[in-house]
Motif scaffolding. Structure first.
Motif, mmCIF file in Angstrom:
data_model
loop_
_atom_site.group_PDB
_atom_site.id
_atom_site.type_symbol
_atom_site.label_atom_id
_atom_site.label_comp_id
_atom_site.label_asym_id
_atom_site.label_seq_id
_atom_site.Cartn_x
_atom_site.Cartn_y
_atom_site.Cartn_z
ATOM 1 N N LYS A 1 0.929 -1.214 -0.064
ATOM 2 C CA LYS A 1 -0.035 0.126 -0.126
ATOM 3 C C LYS A 1 0.949 1.273 0.104
ATOM 4 O O LYS A 1 1.923 1.246 0.720
ATOM 5 C CB LYS A 1 -0.691 0.048 1.152
ATOM 6 N N THR A 2 0.501 2.575 -0.805
ATOM 7 C CA THR A 2 1.558 3.322 -0.752
ATOM 8 C C THR A 2 0.559 4.612 -0.833
ATOM 9 O O THR A 2 -0.560 4.727 -0.717
ATOM 10 C CB THR A 2 1.943 3.488 -2.332
ATOM 11 N N LEU A 3 1.512 5.641 -0.407
ATOM 12 C CA LEU A 3 0.921 7.115 -0.301
ATOM 13 C C LEU A 3 2.106 8.073 -0.781
ATOM 14 O O LEU A 3 3.008 8.372 0.073
ATOM 15 C CB LEU A 3 0.208 7.378 1.024
ATOM 16 N N LEU A 4 2.281 8.316 -2.053
ATOM 17 C CA LEU A 4 3.188 9.064 -2.568
ATOM 18 C C LEU A 4 3.180 10.433 -2.308
ATOM 19 O O LEU A 4 4.239 11.172 -2.251
ATOM 20 C CB LEU A 4 3.638 8.959 -4.054
ATOM 21 N N ASN A 5 2.097 11.074 -2.381
ATOM 22 C CA ASN A 5 1.940 12.380 -1.783
ATOM 23 C C ASN A 5 0.356 12.689 -1.706
ATOM 24 O O ASN A 5 -0.668 11.940 -2.151
ATOM 25 C CB ASN A 5 2.279 13.198 -3.251
ATOM 26 N N VAL A 6 -0.031 13.291 -0.477
ATOM 27 C CA VAL A 6 -1.346 13.573 -0.408
ATOM 28 C C VAL A 6 -1.981 14.629 -1.299
ATOM 29 O O VAL A 6 -3.270 14.764 -1.148
ATOM 30 C CB VAL A 6 -1.358 14.230 1.093
ATOM 31 N N LEU A 7 -1.372 15.354 -2.169
ATOM 32 C CA LEU A 7 -2.107 15.892 -3.300
ATOM 33 C C LEU A 7 -2.552 15.456 -4.377
ATOM 34 O O LEU A 7 -2.436 14.217 -4.695
ATOM 35 C CB LEU A 7 -0.721 16.924 -3.840
ATOM 36 N N GLU A 8 -3.395 15.745 -5.079
ATOM 37 C CA GLU A 8 -4.325 15.401 -6.149
ATOM 38 C C GLU A 8 -3.303 15.003 -7.186
ATOM 39 O O GLU A 8 -2.149 15.677 -7.628
ATOM 40 C CB GLU A 8 -5.102 16.402 -6.806
ATOM 41 N N CYS A 9 -3.375 13.812 -7.911
ATOM 42 C CA CYS A 9 -2.464 13.241 -8.764
ATOM 43 C C CYS A 9 -3.045 13.298 -10.268
ATOM 44 O O CYS A 9 -4.342 12.744 -10.584
ATOM 45 C CB CYS A 9 -2.190 12.019 -8.398
ATOM 46 N N TYR A 10 -2.315 13.622 -11.376
ATOM 47 C CA TYR A 10 -2.654 13.528 -12.624
ATOM 48 C C TYR A 10 -2.076 12.246 -13.055
ATOM 49 O O TYR A 10 -0.681 12.070 -12.986
ATOM 50 C CB TYR A 10 -2.429 14.715 -13.538
ATOM 51 N N LYS A 11 -2.709 11.373 -13.727
ATOM 52 C CA LYS A 11 -2.160 10.191 -14.362
ATOM 53 C C LYS A 11 -2.298 9.827 -15.896
ATOM 54 O O LYS A 11 -3.284 10.318 -16.239
ATOM 55 C CB LYS A 11 -2.446 8.961 -13.556
ATOM 56 N N MET A 12 -1.220 9.524 -16.688
ATOM 57 C CA MET A 12 -1.197 9.180 -17.812
ATOM 58 C C MET A 12 -0.799 7.663 -18.028
ATOM 59 O O MET A 12 0.050 7.127 -17.242
ATOM 60 C CB MET A 12 -0.099 9.821 -18.572
ATOM 61 N N VAL A 13 -1.980 6.808 -18.672
ATOM 62 C CA VAL A 13 -1.666 5.300 -18.584
ATOM 63 C C VAL A 13 -1.184 5.269 -20.214
ATOM 64 O O VAL A 13 -2.105 5.448 -21.125
ATOM 65 C CB VAL A 13 -2.813 4.733 -18.477
ATOM 66 N N PHE A 14 -0.195 4.587 -20.449
ATOM 67 C CA PHE A 14 0.342 4.369 -21.825
ATOM 68 C C PHE A 14 0.179 2.776 -21.910
ATOM 69 O O PHE A 14 0.720 1.872 -21.345
ATOM 70 C CB PHE A 14 1.973 4.527 -21.887
ATOM 71 N N ILE A 15 -0.737 2.700 -22.968
ATOM 72 C CA ILE A 15 -1.019 1.259 -23.199
ATOM 73 C C ILE A 15 -0.417 0.531 -24.615
ATOM 74 O O ILE A 15 -0.217 1.124 -25.562
ATOM 75 C CB ILE A 15 -2.509 1.104 -23.515
ATOM 76 N N MET A 16 0.319 -0.557 -24.241
ATOM 77 C CA MET A 16 1.247 -1.305 -25.508
ATOM 78 C C MET A 16 0.905 -2.875 -25.495
ATOM 79 O O MET A 16 0.965 -3.340 -24.572
ATOM 80 C CB MET A 16 2.664 -1.022 -25.221
ATOM 81 N N GLN A 17 0.190 -3.259 -26.459
ATOM 82 C CA GLN A 17 -0.471 -4.398 -26.555
ATOM 83 C C GLN A 17 -1.092 -4.829 -25.429
ATOM 84 O O GLN A 17 -2.001 -4.266 -25.065
ATOM 85 C CB GLN A 17 0.821 -5.503 -26.729
ATOM 86 N N ASN A 18 -0.614 -5.672 -24.598
ATOM 87 C CA ASN A 18 -1.165 -6.336 -23.579
ATOM 88 C C ASN A 18 -0.750 -5.804 -22.191
ATOM 89 O O ASN A 18 -0.798 -6.318 -21.096
ATOM 90 C CB ASN A 18 -1.429 -7.888 -23.333
ATOM 91 N N SER A 19 0.050 -4.643 -22.296
ATOM 92 C CA SER A 19 0.829 -4.229 -21.038
ATOM 93 C C SER A 19 0.640 -2.771 -20.852
ATOM 94 O O SER A 19 0.270 -2.137 -21.932
ATOM 95 C CB SER A 19 2.147 -4.738 -20.993
ATOM 96 N N SER A 20 0.986 -2.284 -19.645
ATOM 97 C CA SER A 20 0.825 -0.930 -19.673
ATOM 98 C C SER A 20 1.678 -0.092 -18.645
ATOM 99 O O SER A 20 2.437 -1.013 -17.941
ATOM 100 C CB SER A 20 -0.719 -0.266 -19.231
#
Lengths: 159, 147
Positions: free
Chosen positions: B120-139
């Motif tokens: 379990k993680t908490l990298l920062n308490v701030l709002e986070c923007y995520k980009m998910v890069f998809i390639m074939q069956n992995s990301s």
């Protein structure tokens, strides 16, 4: 980084860790010793917080401790019956206080250090593995309440 | 801005011959990780005011493909010193390239890689923007939280 500066930095982190722990919990944290880590890998279980920093030199502080000790810190921060999410927040707060106090001292005693902190990040789990990147690290073991806290400080001189 | 960052990432990956099929954008209330293998890079403002965290979250199959592409087809154990160093180097490169857009006056801290099944993680308490890069069956995901 010369050896004296390195020693001052490590000592600041140890002092800060003992002071913050004792202020929050009213319990004593006793350092057992410092060893130069000869591996790039840190393997731990329990609760871990890391805080990175940058300035005249850069690096990161890693504190790992059993859940029980994080619970004691959480109680010191005013909470009770912590969930894992609460322990993560408590670890973040503890890491931030330890790193903040240490860096204030470091910036006062090392001319031009200008060290700044990134936000703390925390983790809970078994067999967590942390990998350093082109940095030398020091391990410090500290005891409290018959439990052990590990402080790992990795440093790299900026060019 | 987030689309510009996705473009930068795709550009860097393309230099190693890695082509992304699709990109998804997410916004989360706090910065946490979604994969057991993650590289964290701190963002530190020179004035001490702007600070944040980049996370580079690798699905193991994606990491293996990228490593193979980076090392010219040579197969290397993901958790060997060479494998982890290559991922740290890639994450450092991506963070450095994105920093110019996110916070030009800031610097990045040395990267730290973390591996933990079911952590379990908490990298920062701030709002986070995520980009998910998809390639074939992995990301592969990149998270950014900054004040």
């Amino acid at each position: 980084m010369d050896k004296n500066t390195e020693i001052q930095v490590i000592q600041s982190f140890i002092r800060s860790m003992c002071n913050v722990f004792s202020t929050l919990t009213e319990k004593k944290l006793v350092p057992r010793g410092v060893e130069q880590s000869d591996t790039l890998v840190v393997k731990v279980s329990g609760v871990v917080v890391i805080v990175s920093f940058s300035g005249l030199f850069s690096g990161r502080l890693l504190v790992s401790m059993p859940k029980e000790l994080t619970g004691i810190i959480y109680k010191g921060l005013g909470g009770e019956n912590p969930s894992d999410d609460d322990l993560l927040l408590a670890a973040n707060e503890f890491g931030n206080m330890v790193a903040g106090n240490a860096v204030t001292e470091i910036n006062n005693i090392i001319k031009g250090a200008n060290i700044r902190l990134s936000p703390p990040s925390s983790f809970i789990g078994d067999d967590l593995v942390f990998f350093n990147f082109k940095m030398s690290a020091h391990n410090i073991l500290l005891d409290a309440e018959n439990l052990t806290i590990r402080l790992n400080v990795a440093l790299r001189e900026e060019k | 801005m987030i689309q510009e960052l996705a473009g930068i990432t795709q550009g860097v990956l393309a230099t190693f011959g890695v082509q992304i099929d699709d990109v998804k954008f997410l916004k989360e209330p706090m910065h946490k990780t979604s994969t057991p293998l993650c590289v964290i890079v701190g963002i530190v403002g020179k004035d001490g005011e702007r600070k944040g965290v980049f996370s580079f979250e690798y699905q193991q199959s994606f990491a293996k493909n990228v490593l193979q592409a980076m090392l010219g087809g040579y197969e290397v154990d993901l958790f060997s010193e060479m494998g982890i160093s290559a991922l740290l180097e890639l994450s450092n490169m991506l963070g450095g390239n994105m920093l110019g857009v996110v916070a030009p006056q800031a610097v990045t801290t040395p990267p730290t890689a973390v591996f933990g099944q079911n952590m379990k993680t908490l990298l920062n308490v701030l709002e986070c923007y995520k980009m998910v890069f998809i390639m074939q069956n992995s990301s592969f995901s990149i998270g950014i939280s900054i004040v």
